[in-house]
Design an enzyme around this catalytic site. Structure first.
Site, short mmCIF file in Angstrom:
data_model
loop_
_atom_site.label_atom_id
_atom_site.label_comp_id
_atom_site.label_asym_id
_atom_site.label_seq_id
_atom_site.Cartn_x
_atom_site.Cartn_y
_atom_site.Cartn_z
N HIS A 230 0.80 -1.32 -0.06
CA HIS A 230 -0.11 -0.05 -0.09
C HIS A 230 0.89 1.20 0.06
O HIS A 230 0.32 2.40 -0.11
CB HIS A 230 -0.98 0.10 1.24
CG HIS A 230 -1.74 -1.25 1.12
ND1 HIS A 230 -3.12 -1.14 0.66
CD2 HIS A 230 -1.68 -2.48 1.65
CE1 HIS A 230 -3.75 -2.25 0.70
NE2 HIS A 230 -2.94 -2.90 1.37
N LYS A 422 -13.06 11.32 4.56
CA LYS A 422 -11.84 10.55 4.29
C LYS A 422 -10.74 10.92 5.58
O LYS A 422 -11.12 11.93 6.17
CB LYS A 422 -11.22 10.63 2.89
CG LYS A 422 -11.01 12.07 2.51
CD LYS A 422 -10.15 11.92 1.29
CE LYS A 422 -11.21 11.82 0.00
NZ LYS A 422 -10.70 10.77 -1.01
N LYS A 428 -4.29 14.37 1.29
CA LYS A 428 -5.38 14.41 0.70
C LYS A 428 -6.07 15.76 0.36
O LYS A 428 -7.30 15.82 -0.22
CB LYS A 428 -6.40 13.50 1.77
CG LYS A 428 -6.21 11.82 1.85
CD LYS A 428 -6.96 11.40 2.66
CE LYS A 428 -6.72 9.95 2.71
NZ LYS A 428 -7.26 8.92 1.53
N THR A 533 -10.53 4.06 -2.32
CA THR A 533 -11.84 3.42 -2.36
C THR A 533 -13.14 4.14 -2.47
O THR A 533 -14.10 3.81 -2.82
CB THR A 533 -11.86 2.00 -1.59
OG1 THR A 533 -11.78 2.65 -0.12
CG2 THR A 533 -10.76 1.08 -1.86
N LYS A 537 -17.19 4.06 -3.98
CA LYS A 537 -18.49 3.99 -3.29
C LYS A 537 -19.39 5.09 -3.91
O LYS A 537 -20.59 5.12 -4.01
CB LYS A 537 -18.23 4.02 -1.82
CG LYS A 537 -17.48 3.11 -1.08
CD LYS A 537 -16.90 3.42 0.28
CE LYS A 537 -15.67 2.75 0.72
NZ LYS A 537 -15.38 3.40 2.00
C1 LIG Z 1 -14.12 3.94 2.33
C2 LIG Z 1 -13.79 4.45 3.41
C3 LIG Z 1 -12.41 5.14 3.49
C4 LIG Z 1 -11.36 5.25 2.27
O1 LIG Z 1 -11.68 6.43 1.78
P1 LIG Z 1 -10.63 7.20 0.62
O2 LIG Z 1 -11.49 8.32 0.15
O3 LIG Z 1 -10.26 6.15 -0.29
O4 LIG Z 1 -9.79 7.50 1.60
C5 LIG Z 1 -12.13 5.65 4.78
N1 LIG Z 1 -12.90 5.42 5.75
C6 LIG Z 1 -14.15 4.95 5.69
C7 LIG Z 1 -14.94 4.75 6.95
C8 LIG Z 1 -14.64 4.24 4.63
O5 LIG Z 1 -15.58 3.65 4.52
#
Ligand SMILES: *Cc1c(COP(=O)(O)O)cnc(C)c1O
Length: 685
Positions: A230, A422, A428, A533, A537
């Site tokens: 990662h 996030k 970020k 990820t 979503k």
């Molecule tokens: C999916 C998820 C993340 C990852 O989010 P990114 O935008 O890829 O950093 C972090 N925390 C939670 C609770 C998530 O469901």
């Protein structure tokens, strides 16, 4: 795990049963406070405690050499023993009888070991020692880059690895009398380098306890392990001081040295005495603190190393593991991450789920996401568009009710819901988002009353936790609140702009917020997000993305088309050039102005925000906020323009969901099963 079960793969998951998971975030006066999350206080109905499935895990002590039947043997005499007790969490697949198991280990005091202390009469210390055993599985480290509690963290890693391997080897031995078939029957996927002690542990068990010779043991080890990486830069790789490892796990250190010795011999055959290369690739780092490089250990022993997106593999080859890639090019691959539609559409967005099934005429997409492409045939259909808008509105109303319940603020579902949720991190760039919001506020303040009619109303939503020791991230959270305080109470602005911070961001919050979002931001400096990820979503739920060409977004652009997204900023190559060749950063007067507003105390807390403003000042602006700022504002303006035309926006939304199939974890897992583990589905009769 959900994808493994649903596609009928025979697999087990292993982990730790932390007493306290990630901290609960509480906001007081706009500052983050961390509180323990007592998630087990009322019991956990989903788990089954297996009191009879438990293994001793050893620590400390010394290695003795003995001669057994003319052969030199190593016997590890431990200084401490802790018991690992299994808690099983069944994972049922969707639409199949296959149910697999997530086995989590809890640390308990070991009875046999304590008897000695009780017998010597040291009753109080014996009781205290019993309690100390349980601390091994008590706490999830919130920031795996911090090296506080280094020893406890290493203990956790070995505890996890040792218990899991004892379980796997016991199960194998139930039906096999030799280890010849072990590589045929067992594939072990390491999630990053945290479980890499599994490698010397399997060597130790095979050699010291099963009496295989080194070559035979190595032949097995080199066939069973594969690794998902990662990290995106060499500085992020895990290192363990030799002194620490040698005291906690003396036999493992010996084995690691032997693996390294043989590896160095292999390198010399290829490169001769190229000592620079040898020292870069060595598992042992000489230096002020002599350390073991866990990534190098894993790369030497794993047959396959996977990145988590296509661009991430390129980064691994050129930046993180250049030498290793030259030596073993065939080891390096990638499997783009995915998320499960069972949770991120079916469970979290039932109205959309129903709508998709209605228009596709089947719910088979729940097991086969490629079918979502069928939605493309209906994008021009006005009744789908209307139903789609209705579903989105229902979810926005649910989200506004949640916001009102959480922080007591009313927001209008007519506004564009613009979301960035996030972990809070400089790379970020939540700060870029907040500075953009300040710019928008500043524009509204300086606008003629008649021009305000043209402003697209926005509700900006930010959420996320900062690691407890990460001061700059905590200041970003405070800035978000300070700016929100100003904007939300300004009658010149009214409903045209609101800024909401959602506290305690976690999966449950995500399930509610994501379906109610119009626009979501994934704006990392290119080259810093391995995959991401969250974007997947949002995409599945028909939310449009405002993003940089980083991580998996590059692949999302290929599926959705950049005309259906808002892409901005320097790409990976440009970021590299800007940093390496010192090319000119794009200067922005608008950027300078909004930073000055913060620095000069427009939102209060002038002294507190100084160090935060310094991070984006000129040559200190490592994450290139100023360079990308104007391009960011243009992308935001494009989003406003698209939102005015709700019909167009809805089509883009339908196309986002339609093109999200590739980002199902089913695709990721099928790839691992076929190409890394070599396993077939194994359906329950
Ligand atoms: C999916 C998820 C993340 C990852 O989010 P990114 O935008 O890829 O950093 C972090 N925390 C939670 C609770 C998530 O469901």
């Amino acid at each position: 795990m959900d994808s493994l079960a649903t596609m009928d793969f025979p697999a087990w998951g292993y982990g730790l049963r932390y007493q306290y998971g990630l901290f609960r975030q509480v906001i007081l006066d706009g500052f983050q406070h961390e509180q323990p999350d007592y998630w087990l206080n009322f019991g956990n109905p989903w788990e089954i405690e297996r009191v009879h499935v438990s293994y001793p895990v050893k620590f400390y002590g010394a290695v003795e050499e003995k001669v057994l039947e003319g052969k030199k043997c190593h016997v590890w005499v431990p200084g401490e023993t802790v018991e690992a007790v299994a808690y099983d969490n069944p994972i049922p697949g969707y639409g199949t009888r296959n149910t697999i198991n997530l086995r989590l280990w809890a640390a308990k005091p070991s009875d046999q070991h304590d008897m000695e202390a009780f017998n010597t009469g040291d009753y109080i210390n014996a009781v205290i020692n019993r309690q100390r055993a349980e601390t091994i599985s008590s706490l999830l480290y919130p920031d795996d880059r911090s090296y506080q509690g280094k020893e406890l963290r290493l203990k956790q890693q070995y505890f996890f690895v040792s218990a899991s391997l004892q379980d796997i080897i016991r199960r194998f031995k139930d039906s096999h009398s030799t280890f010849d078939d072990f590589p045929e029957k067992v594939a072990l996927q390491l999630n990053d380098t945290h479980p890499s002690l599994a490698i010397p542990e399997v060597m130790r068990v095979l050699i010291d306890e099963e009496y295989l010779d080194w070559e035979k043991a190595w032949g097995i080890v080199s066939k069973i392990f594969s690794l998902t990486i990662h990290a995106v830069n060499p500085e992020g790789l895990e290192k363990v001081p030799v002194d620490l490892l040698g005291s906690l796990l003396p036999r493992h250190l010996q084995i690691i040295y032997q693996i390294n010795f043989l590896f160095m011999e292999e390198l010399k055959k290829r490169y001769g005495l190229d000592y620079n290369r040898l020292s870069r690739m060595s598992i042992v780092e000489e230096g002020a603190v002599k350390s073991i490089r866990m990534a190098n250990l894993s790369l030497v022993c794993c047959h396959t190393v996977d990145g988590v997106s296509r661009i991430h593999l390129a980064t691994l080859k050129t930046r993180v593991f250049k030498d290793f890639h030259e030596f073993w090019p065939q080891k390096f691959q990638y499997k783009t991450n995915g998320v499960t539609q069972r949770r991120w559409i079916v469970v979290s967005n039932p109205p959309l789920s129903g709508l998709i099934s209605k228009w596709l005429g089947t719910d088979a997409w729940i097991r086969d996401m490629d079918l979502l492409l069928g939605l493309r045939d209906h994008t021009e259909d006005t009744s789908l568009q209307e139903e789609w808008m209705m579903v989105r509105r229902v979810n926005k109303i649910r989200l506004s009710e949640f916001i009102e319940a959480m922080i007591g603020m009313k927001v209008s579902p007519d506004a564009m819901f613009d979301v960035q949720i996030k972990r809070i991190h400089e790379y970020k760039r939540q700060l870029l988002n907040i500075l953009g919001i300040i710019h928008r506020y500043d524009c509204i303040k300086n606008m003629k009353e008649s021009d305000k009619e043209k402003v697209v109303p926005r509700v900006c939503i930010i959420g996320g936790k900062a690691a407890p020791g990460y001061e700059i991230a905590k200041k970003i959270i405070k800035l978000c609140h300070a700016v929100g305080e100003k904007i939300n109470n300004d009658s010149d602005v009214g409903d045209l702009l609101k800024l909401v911070f959602i506290p305690d961001y976690n999966v449950s919050v995500a399930e509610l917020v994501i379906p109610g979002s119009d626009l979501s931001q994934h704006i990392s400096t290119a080259g810093h997000e391995a995959s991401g990820t969250g974007s997947m979503k949002f995409l599945m739920n028909g939310c449009l993305l405002l993003a940089t060409a980083d991580g998996s977004t590059i692949e999302i652009i290929e599926e959705i088309g950049k005309e259906n997204m808002f892409i901005f900023g320097a790409n990976v190559q440009e970021v590299t050039n800007l940093r390496q060749k010192g090319l000119a950063v794009k200067k922005s007067l608008q950027f300078a102005r909004v930073v000055r507003m913060v620095a000069e105390g427009y939102f209060g807390f002038k002294d507190y925000f100084k160090s935060l403003c310094d991070t984006v000042e000129g040559s200190s602006d490592f994450y290139l906020l100023e360079n990308d700022f104007e391009s960011y504002l243009e992308a935001q303006a494009e989003a406003d323009k698209a939102f005015v035309d709700q019909k167009k926006w809805t089509k883009m939304s339908i196309l986002s969901t339609a093109g999200s199939g590739r980002f199902s974890s089913d695709r990721t897992i099928r790839d691992y099963a076929q190409n890394t583990w070599g396993i077939e589905p194994c359906k329950c009769p």
